[in-house]
Scaffold this active site. Structure first.
Site, mmCIF file in Angstrom:
data_model
loop_
_atom_site.group_PDB
_atom_site.id
_atom_site.type_symbol
_atom_site.label_atom_id
_atom_site.label_comp_id
_atom_site.label_asym_id
_atom_site.label_seq_id
_atom_site.Cartn_x
_atom_site.Cartn_y
_atom_site.Cartn_z
ATOM 1 N N ASN A 192 25.219 32.305 32.501
ATOM 2 C CA ASN A 192 23.751 32.280 32.637
ATOM 3 C C ASN A 192 23.245 33.583 33.246
ATOM 4 O O ASN A 192 22.228 34.121 32.793
ATOM 5 C CB ASN A 192 23.307 31.102 33.509
ATOM 6 C CG ASN A 192 23.155 29.828 32.722
ATOM 7 O OD1 ASN A 192 22.199 29.679 31.961
ATOM 8 N ND2 ASN A 192 24.118 28.922 32.867
ATOM 9 N N GLY A 208 29.347 32.882 35.340
ATOM 10 C CA GLY A 208 28.146 33.722 35.267
ATOM 11 C C GLY A 208 27.608 33.947 33.870
ATOM 12 O O GLY A 208 26.925 34.948 33.631
ATOM 13 N N ASN A 261 16.472 26.974 40.804
ATOM 14 C CA ASN A 261 17.837 26.542 40.504
ATOM 15 C C ASN A 261 17.887 25.928 39.105
ATOM 16 O O ASN A 261 16.881 25.416 38.607
ATOM 17 C CB ASN A 261 18.271 25.478 41.526
ATOM 18 C CG ASN A 261 19.699 25.012 41.313
ATOM 19 O OD1 ASN A 261 20.598 25.824 41.068
ATOM 20 N ND2 ASN A 261 19.926 23.714 41.400
ATOM 21 N N HIS A 317 20.109 23.002 36.983
ATOM 22 C CA HIS A 317 21.084 21.919 37.135
ATOM 23 C C HIS A 317 21.413 21.381 35.747
ATOM 24 O O HIS A 317 20.502 21.143 34.944
ATOM 25 C CB HIS A 317 20.503 20.814 38.026
ATOM 26 C CG HIS A 317 21.526 19.779 38.357
ATOM 27 N ND1 HIS A 317 22.506 19.979 39.301
ATOM 28 C CD2 HIS A 317 21.756 18.547 37.831
ATOM 29 C CE1 HIS A 317 23.278 18.915 39.351
ATOM 30 N NE2 HIS A 317 22.847 18.034 38.465
HETATM 31 C C1 GAR Z 1 25.698 25.884 34.608
HETATM 32 O O1 GAR Z 1 25.884 24.890 33.639
HETATM 33 C C2 GAR Z 1 24.728 25.422 35.671
HETATM 34 O O2 GAR Z 1 23.767 24.522 35.196
HETATM 35 C C3 GAR Z 1 25.660 24.728 36.639
HETATM 36 O O3 GAR Z 1 26.790 25.547 36.680
HETATM 37 C C4 GAR Z 1 26.985 26.127 35.388
HETATM 38 C C5 GAR Z 1 27.285 27.600 35.570
HETATM 39 O O4 GAR Z 1 27.676 28.171 34.362
HETATM 40 N N1 GAR Z 1 25.032 24.595 37.920
HETATM 41 C C6 GAR Z 1 25.265 23.558 38.709
HETATM 42 O O5 GAR Z 1 26.044 22.656 38.439
HETATM 43 C C7 GAR Z 1 24.480 23.559 40.028
HETATM 44 N N2 GAR Z 1 24.460 22.268 40.628
HETATM 45 P P1 GAR Z 1 27.762 29.754 34.207
HETATM 46 O O6 GAR Z 1 28.551 30.267 35.415
HETATM 47 O O7 GAR Z 1 28.504 29.984 32.934
HETATM 48 O O8 GAR Z 1 26.369 30.276 34.195
#
Ligand code: GAR
Length: 189
Positions: free
Chosen positions: A14, A12, A100, A102
């Site tokens: 982001n 989390g 979303n 990615h």
């Molecule tokens: C992020 O890098 C996001 O782009 C990716 O998961 C990570 C979460 O990081 N999302 C995907 O791969 C979706 N297909 P976080 O939990 O530190 O925000």
């Protein structure tokens, strides 16, 4: 105020960055954080920042209207997937706009099973010289739907999954909150 709901499955970082960005925003507020994993660190991060956080089961998500109704009751105007790893049911896509993020340049390295470090592993394995992020609207399929924004970064020959993931995260922190803001409060040009 325009209410956002954040969905996340993992750490989390982001979600935290987005919450902080909108903390004193005049038009947008993060209403709540939702996770499909009861142990996800994102729930703790939200709590630490004074944002309501909730866990939900697959049954509640897929087979009942519980979550959908709750989000409507809260007058959510946008769902933001910030590292959320389940496919979103079509009922949600019909009712809410959903954004979303990615961690690659879609359509490359997208689709089922392509998330988090798996994406970076594949990028490194193919000796790509460039990767980046894609911020896009969700429709009924994984990683499809109109792009809002892509941003790029180099991939170096001595990169590991961790160094590449860190570079990608920096792009995400810079662009994701702004993309949400632009979507909800488009500037008149
Ligand atoms: C992020 O890098 C996001 O782009 C990716 O998961 C990570 C979460 O990081 N999302 C995907 O791969 C979706 N297909 P976080 O939990 O530190 O925000």
């Amino acid at each position: 105020m325009k209410n956002i709901a954040l969905f996340a499955s993992g750490s989390g970082s982001n979600a935290e960055n987005i919450i902080k960005y909108f903390e004193n925003h005049p038009e947008i507020r993060v209403d709540s954080v939702w996770s499909n994993k009861s142990s996800a660190f994102v729930l703790q991060r939200a709590l630490n920042l004074g944002v309501e956080s909730h866990y939900f089961t697959r049954h509640e998500f897929i087979e009942t209207d519980k979550l959908l109704n709750e989000l409507q009751k809260r007058k959510i105007e946008l769902i933001v997937l910030a590292g959320f790893l389940w496919l979103v049911p079509p009922e949600f896509v019909k009712v809410f706009p959903i954004i979303n993020i990615h961690p690659a340049l879609l359509p490359a390295y997208g689709g089922k099973g392509m998330y988090g470090s798996f994406v970076h592993e594949a990028v490194l394995q193919n000796k790509e010289e460039e990767s980046g992020i894609t911020i896009h609207m969700i429709d009924k399929e994984y990683d499809k739907g109109a792009n809002l924004l892509q941003a790029r970064c180099p991939v170096f020959p001595d990169d590991s999954v961790d160094t590449l993931a860190a570079r990608i995260h920096e792009l995400e922190y810079e662009y994701f909150p702004k993309a949400i803001e632009d979507y909800l409060c488009p500037k008149t040009k």
